[in-house]
Write a protein that holds these residues in place. Sequence first.
Motif, PDB file in Angstrom:
ATOM      1  N   GLN A  23     -43.316 -18.797  38.147  1.00 40.64           N
ATOM      2  CA  GLN A  23     -41.994 -18.818  38.779  1.00 40.64           C
ATOM      3  C   GLN A  23     -41.050 -19.792  38.079  1.00 40.64           C
ATOM      4  N   ALA A  29     -35.157 -22.052  34.791  1.00 38.40           N
ATOM      5  CA  ALA A  29     -35.288 -23.135  35.768  1.00 38.40           C
ATOM      6  C   ALA A  29     -35.998 -24.348  35.185  1.00 38.40           C
ATOM      7  N   SER A 145     -32.983 -24.525  43.983  1.00 35.88           N
ATOM      8  CA  SER A 145     -34.362 -24.132  44.293  1.00 35.88           C
ATOM      9  C   SER A 145     -34.455 -23.212  45.504  1.00 35.88           C
ATOM     10  N   TRP A 229     -34.257 -17.973  37.821  1.00 34.72           N
ATOM     11  CA  TRP A 229     -35.563 -17.555  38.325  1.00 34.72           C
ATOM     12  C   TRP A 229     -35.973 -16.149  37.907  1.00 34.72           C
ATOM     13  N   TYR A 234     -32.620 -11.338  45.344  1.00 40.35           N
ATOM     14  CA  TYR A 234     -32.492 -12.636  46.029  1.00 40.35           C
ATOM     15  C   TYR A 234     -31.737 -12.513  47.356  1.00 40.35           C
TER      16      TYR A 234
END
Length: 485
Positions: A23, A29, A145, A229, A234
């Motif tokens: 991830q 990220a 995050s 990500w 999302y």
Amino acid sequence: MWSVHIHCKIHTRKDKMESLLRQLTHGNAMFLIIILGFGGTFHNGYHNTGLSSPSPTITMIWSLIVSLYAVGGLFGATTVKFVSGRLGRKKAMIANSFVAIMAAAIMLMSKSAKSYEMIIVARILHGYTAGLGWSTHMMYLVEISPRKLRGVVSLTAVTFASLGKLSGRLFGLSEILGREEQWNIVLCVPACFSVLQVIVLPFLPEAPRYLFIEKGDDKACKKALQSLWGKGDYKEEMDEMLAEQVAIESAPPKSPLELLRDRTVRWQLMTMSFIQCCNQLSGITMLSTFSFDIFLEAGIPRDQIRYVTLGLGVSEIIITIVCGLLIEHTGRRPLFWGGYGVMSATWVCVTVALSLKDSSQWVPYIAAALIIVFILFFCGGPSGAGATLNSELFIQSDRMAAFVIVGIQRWLCFAVLGLVFPFLINALNSYCFLLFAFVSLLGCLYTFFLLPETKGKSLLEICEEFKAITVCGQSFLEKREETKL
């Protein structure tokens, strides 16, 4: 049967770690976290310990360095809301790096110019970048995050602060840059990472929560999430942001004074301030700034202390990484009360060991080992979990004001402790550590009985958890209603 059960547990944890790494590396990220770390809390850790090694330079200019650095940090903490609100998280970090580069240039030139005024200005600017950079870095991390990774991502700020401490101790050695003729160079090492951040950060995404909630740009938010990500819709993350945005419309952003007067966030403020006080008054600030004096008091030979402090730095980094892997599994509360409990017991044992240090040649090393145990449980407990918790306690409209408050408190404590501790250790000798034990015990009791668990919850859910806290059957909201009546 037991072996099969243990094997399954190990296999499950291995799968979780591999999933976490996938991830973090699926998009940008991990790269952004590294760039933010070296340009953010790394500076704070470096400057807190870069001058705590036993070189002649430290002895000569220590008092001036500590006081001016704290003054700059306090000023930086008060400007977090203005700078981060006006510029956004990314531009605020870039602007902070420019200030750090300017401070390093002034410090480098101060020696050839033989100007104490330039040293004063440079140290205030270094403190300013630490005060502004710490809070902005923390906000940036929590706003990039997802909920399930919030603890892991936020805790990287502590890891880079520990890396900064280790680097400060390493470059402060007389074999490297700790010699008197190079004192101005050792203070400018972090500026190299500021240059890197200025070059790289413009090409990385802004914080998605900032784009959606404060700027109202859902397309830019989704693009930032996908860049960070990997590809995906999302929907869950954006629905959470939408719910928070709706809540903010009925409660516009507050100033620090307005936040202090707001009873609906009173428990969050009390918790944040109490944990901040416990962390700083537990003895860790003194171990960072006065590590040489403390190990000397413990009876460690002068020529071996620098290697002990280097070992501490490595241990801090390892334990914060382990804490990052555990925090989403264990939750925040056990890390707090368990860490504080061990810390309190450790300080009591240190006091006993230092009282008996002349009875055996091994006792000083036992005291040093106990101090290392304290640092490990602090970094893997209240320090790591505290960085995550501070970012989770407030919704977007209140977060910047909250960071201003905790930043002011942090730097005031740092300045006061820097002035008071040398007199305290001279007056009480080893018994001063009993004060740290008492503070750690208070932290253990508070977090065990009053602190709600925040793991896996949205920011709005966490706010509701704190509103439900009651003492003697009453909450702050009920008291407010009674006052009105």
